[in-house]
Write an enzyme that holds these catalytic residues in place. Structure first.
Site, PDB file in Angstrom:
ATOM      1  N   GLY A 184       0.838  -1.197   0.000  1.00 38.70           N
ATOM      2  CA  GLY A 184       0.000   0.000   0.000  1.00 38.70           C
ATOM      3  C   GLY A 184       0.868   1.239   0.000  1.00 38.70           C
ATOM      4  CB  SER A 185       0.038   4.742   0.703  1.00 38.76           C
ATOM      5  OG  SER A 185      -0.488   4.593   2.006  1.00 38.76           O
ATOM      6  CB  THR A 186       5.292   5.625   1.462  1.00 37.75           C
ATOM      7  OG1 THR A 186       5.863   4.909   0.350  1.00 37.75           O
ATOM      8  CG2 THR A 186       6.405   5.978   2.433  1.00 37.75           C
ATOM      9  CB  ALA A 197      -0.802   2.896   5.021  1.00 37.81           C
ATOM     10  N   GLY A 198       2.366   2.485   5.303  1.00 37.44           N
ATOM     11  CA  GLY A 198       3.478   1.590   5.612  1.00 37.44           C
ATOM     12  C   GLY A 198       4.286   2.069   6.808  1.00 37.44           C
ATOM     13  CD  GLU A 258       6.901  -5.532  -2.031  1.00 36.57           C
ATOM     14  OE1 GLU A 258       7.274  -4.559  -2.703  1.00 36.57           O
ATOM     15  OE2 GLU A 258       7.513  -6.608  -1.993  1.00 36.57           O
ATOM     16  CD  GLU A 263       2.625   6.068  -5.295  1.00 35.24           C
ATOM     17  OE1 GLU A 263       2.184   6.127  -4.134  1.00 35.24           O
ATOM     18  OE2 GLU A 263       3.042   5.011  -5.810  1.00 35.24           O
TER      19      GLU A 263
HETATM   20  P1  NAD Z   1      -3.389   2.516   1.251  1.00 34.94           P
HETATM   21  O1  NAD Z   1      -2.100   2.515   1.971  1.00 34.94           O
HETATM   22  O2  NAD Z   1      -4.327   3.636   1.495  1.00 34.94           O
HETATM   23  O3  NAD Z   1      -4.203   1.186   1.583  1.00 34.94           O
HETATM   24  C1  NAD Z   1      -3.663  -0.097   1.338  1.00 34.94           C
HETATM   25  C2  NAD Z   1      -4.333  -1.101   2.246  1.00 34.94           C
HETATM   26  O4  NAD Z   1      -3.948  -0.840   3.597  1.00 34.94           O
HETATM   27  C3  NAD Z   1      -5.857  -1.054   2.246  1.00 34.94           C
HETATM   28  O5  NAD Z   1      -6.354  -2.351   2.422  1.00 34.94           O
HETATM   29  C4  NAD Z   1      -6.164  -0.174   3.463  1.00 34.94           C
HETATM   30  O6  NAD Z   1      -7.456  -0.425   3.991  1.00 34.94           O
HETATM   31  C5  NAD Z   1      -5.076  -0.623   4.428  1.00 34.94           C
HETATM   32  N1  NAD Z   1      -4.639   0.354   5.412  1.00 34.94           N
HETATM   33  C6  NAD Z   1      -4.458   1.683   5.261  1.00 34.94           C
HETATM   34  N2  NAD Z   1      -3.978   2.232   6.402  1.00 34.94           N
HETATM   35  C7  NAD Z   1      -3.824   1.214   7.294  1.00 34.94           C
HETATM   36  C8  NAD Z   1      -3.348   1.113   8.628  1.00 34.94           C
HETATM   37  N3  NAD Z   1      -2.932   2.191   9.305  1.00 34.94           N
HETATM   38  N4  NAD Z   1      -3.330  -0.095   9.222  1.00 34.94           N
HETATM   39  C9  NAD Z   1      -3.736  -1.198   8.542  1.00 34.94           C
HETATM   40  N5  NAD Z   1      -4.210  -1.176   7.291  1.00 34.94           N
HETATM   41  C10 NAD Z   1      -4.243   0.015   6.652  1.00 34.94           C
HETATM   42  O7  NAD Z   1      -3.022   2.387  -0.307  1.00 34.94           O
HETATM   43  P2  NAD Z   1      -4.007   2.346  -1.564  1.00 34.94           P
HETATM   44  O8  NAD Z   1      -4.428   3.728  -1.890  1.00 34.94           O
HETATM   45  O9  NAD Z   1      -5.044   1.296  -1.367  1.00 34.94           O
HETATM   46  O10 NAD Z   1      -3.011   1.793  -2.696  1.00 34.94           O
HETATM   47  C11 NAD Z   1      -2.191   2.605  -3.451  1.00 34.94           C
HETATM   48  C12 NAD Z   1      -0.788   2.615  -2.873  1.00 34.94           C
HETATM   49  O11 NAD Z   1      -0.258   1.294  -2.851  1.00 34.94           O
HETATM   50  C13 NAD Z   1       0.174   3.428  -3.712  1.00 34.94           C
HETATM   51  O12 NAD Z   1       0.987   4.194  -2.870  1.00 34.94           O
HETATM   52  C14 NAD Z   1       1.005   2.369  -4.416  1.00 34.94           C
HETATM   53  O13 NAD Z   1       2.273   2.793  -4.817  1.00 34.94           O
HETATM   54  C15 NAD Z   1       1.061   1.298  -3.394  1.00 34.94           C
HETATM   55  N6  NAD Z   1       1.374   0.012  -4.018  1.00 34.94           N
HETATM   56  C16 NAD Z   1       2.622  -0.527  -3.819  1.00 34.94           C
HETATM   57  C17 NAD Z   1       2.957  -1.721  -4.440  1.00 34.94           C
HETATM   58  C18 NAD Z   1       4.318  -2.345  -4.238  1.00 34.94           C
HETATM   59  O14 NAD Z   1       4.457  -3.519  -4.493  1.00 34.94           O
HETATM   60  N7  NAD Z   1       5.322  -1.618  -3.785  1.00 34.94           N
HETATM   61  C19 NAD Z   1       2.035  -2.372  -5.253  1.00 34.94           C
HETATM   62  C20 NAD Z   1       0.790  -1.789  -5.436  1.00 34.94           C
HETATM   63  C21 NAD Z   1       0.472  -0.595  -4.800  1.00 34.94           C
END
Ligand code: NAD
Length: 492
Positions: free
Chosen positions: A237-239, A241-242, A259, A392
């Site tokens: 997911g996003s940096t 949230a990561g 990731e 991004e």
């Molecule tokens: P996001 O971080 O908003 O959400 C991703 C997932 O995490 C969702 O299921 C969301 O409900 C969950 N989430 C969010 N905050 C959380 C928290 N604090 N605790 C637990 N779970 C949480 O990202 P998005 O908008 O769904 O996806 C797009 C992002 O993902 C972009 O930044 C993209 O670059 C990244 N991405 C990375 C890869 C990779 O392999 N590096 C691949 C695909 C997407």
């Protein structure tokens, strides 16, 4: 469940797959899933709460501690995984259509990554599980040591909406192969397709609790991350949230792979064959309407051929067909949601107010008043320090920045907090490889960019920690245990 391009609202999925059964949610929250291209309802999905996550984790824990999965032989697990693959493959075409309708992904890409890849990954990791030696006896100073690999335990897998099926399977397949059990929390934006994994798992006869699926938002996701019975988190997911998830895993000393986001560069060298570059633009720079973490949305062009490159990219973007992602002739579908549309239009506005020069697109396409569509957009003369070159955007928006000499190109490519993807375009493969080796990213292509599921994938710097895919990813789900034993004990 059968999904066709004609069906619209027959996709209500209001139960969660927990302990091998479809169970009613503990809460009452639901969400109407909207089709990205039409904004029409696709179906209704239940959204899970902390209590649903708790039930799923407990089921996974029981299956790991008491169930047959962790103790099954690799061959037994591989047999079930191959049945799971068959069940997914049988649904592959419908799944690809469903995801395209949810998130706007062009259908050919969806067929590859949501239709075919999940079954392929299950088969790949089933084969690897059967060949991976789990125990090795090594001579030690006082006898022998048995070096064992054992499953990490219960895995919490959290996935985004942009490639929902393959990103889930990049975690599930190696975890199952290693003998772990899994709780998957897919993203609410793609609430419906996650259920397909439950249907296929049930048909394949995965033992109860081995895979559990609760579609939920971030609060429930946070509950999964910090649940005391979880051993490892696998997050994409996003940096932003990561960072939160990584910090919590650090506090708990919980294993985690992250990731995250990217802002990758395509380096066009001065000996580029422009036709090759233009042919690769879709996968490298605009893939999935720009909703791909690895898109090379910063194009670095040599000053000696700058005008030619800008003109080629602008012409390409201006000619891309935007429209229904289920139409095989459409290269650019809609964005996933209104929120994503507003975000991308906000960045376009930022570009328009900067010193950059708009050379293609710049807003919503004419004639598509419904659906979250954006024109493929190109800004030239962009300073690499501008926000549109550093942040991004996650839409079909690219920047072009001039440079002088290969050293400056490498410096600009690395001048980013991210380090996920990249590409180098040149008539001289050796020169391309030499430049690629100097770019600090987890993956990079020379004269094309397409993810290879057999090779490690992930990010450097703020793009993440750890690698998925390839045989290497099995290690994410295995722990080493060294058993010191005297030689006579082993002989007995
Ligand atoms: P996001 O971080 O908003 O959400 C991703 C997932 O995490 C969702 O299921 C969301 O409900 C969950 N989430 C969010 N905050 C959380 C928290 N604090 N605790 C637990 N779970 C949480 O990202 P998005 O908008 O769904 O996806 C797009 C992002 O993902 C972009 O930044 C993209 O670059 C990244 N991405 C990375 C890869 C990779 O392999 N590096 C691949 C695909 C997407």
């Amino acid at each position: 469940m059968s999904v066709t391009a004609e069906s619209t609202t027959d996709l209500n999925r209001t139960r969660f797959y927990i302990d091998g059964q479809w169970v009613a949610p503990r809460g009452t929250e639901t969400q109407v899933a909207l089709e990205a291209a039409t904004e029409r309802p696709l179906g209704v999905a239940a959204l899970g709460t902390e209590t649903d996550i708790d039930a799923a984790v407990r089921a996974a824990r029981r299956a790991f501690d008491e169930g047959p999965w962790g103790r099954a032989t690799a061959a037994e697990r591989a047999t079930v995984m191959r049945r799971f693959a068959d069940a997914l493959a049988a649904r592959g075409g419908d799944t690809a259509v469903l995801v395209s309708r949810e998130n706007g992904m062009p259908i050919a890409l969806s067929n590859a990554f949501n239709g075919d890849a999940p079954a392929g990954l299950l088969r790949m990791y089933a084969d690897l599980a059967e060949t991976l030696p789990l125990e090795e006896v090594r001579p030690s100073p006082s006898g022998s040591t048995v070096v064992r690999r054992q499953p990490v335990g219960v895995v919490g897998a959290i996935t985004p909406w942009n490639y929902p099926q393959v990103l889930a399977m990049m975690k599930i397949a190696p975890a199952l192969a290693a003998g772990c059990t899994v709780v998957l929390k897919p993203s609410p934006e793609t609430a419906l397709d996650g259920y397909v994994l439950g249907d296929a798992a049930a048909e394949a006869g995965l033992p109860p609790g081995v895979l559990n699926i609760v579609v939920a938002g971030r609060e429930a996701g946070a509950a999964l991350v910090s649940h005391p019975l979880v051993d490892k988190i696998a997050f994409t997911g996003s940096t932003a949230a990561g960072r939160v998830i990584g910090a919590e895993c650090g506090r708990l000393i919980r294993r985690c792979t992250l990731e995250l986001g990217g802002k990758s560069a395509a380096i066009v060298l001065d000996d580029v064959d422009l036709d090759t570059f233009v042919a690769g633009l879709d996968n490298a720079c605009f893939q999935n309407n720009g909703q791909t973490c690895t898109v090379q949305s910063r194009i670095l062009a040599p000053r000696s051929r700058y005008d030619e490159v800008v003109e080629a990219v602008a012409r390409y973007a201006g000619n891309v067909t935007v429209g229904d992602p289920l139409d095989p002739d459409v290269a650019c579908g809609p964005l996933v949601s209104k929120a994503q549309l507003d975000r991308v239009l906000g960045y376009i506005d930022l570009g328009l107010r900067s010193d950059a020069r708009l050379v293609a697109g710049g807003g919503r396409p004419a004639g598509l008043s419904r659906g979250w569509f954006v024109q493929p957009t190109v800004f030239a003369d962009v300073d690499n320090r501008e926000r549109i070159a550093q942040e991004e955007i996650f839409g079909p928006v690219v920047t072009v920045t001039p440079y002088d000499g290969d050293d400056e190109a490498v410096r600009l490519a690395n001048d980013s907090e991210y380090g996920l993807g990249g590409s180098v375009w040149t008539s001289d493969e050796e020169r391309g490889l030499a430049v690629a080796r100097r770019v600090r990213t987890g993956t990079i292509g020379v004269n094309y960019y397409l993810q290879d599921l057999g090779a490690p994938f992930g990010g450097m710097k703020s793009s993440g920690i750890g690698r998925e895919l390839g045989p290497e990813a099995l290690g994410n789900y295995l722990e080493f245990q060294s058993v010191y034993a005297s030689a006579d004990q082993l002989d007995r």
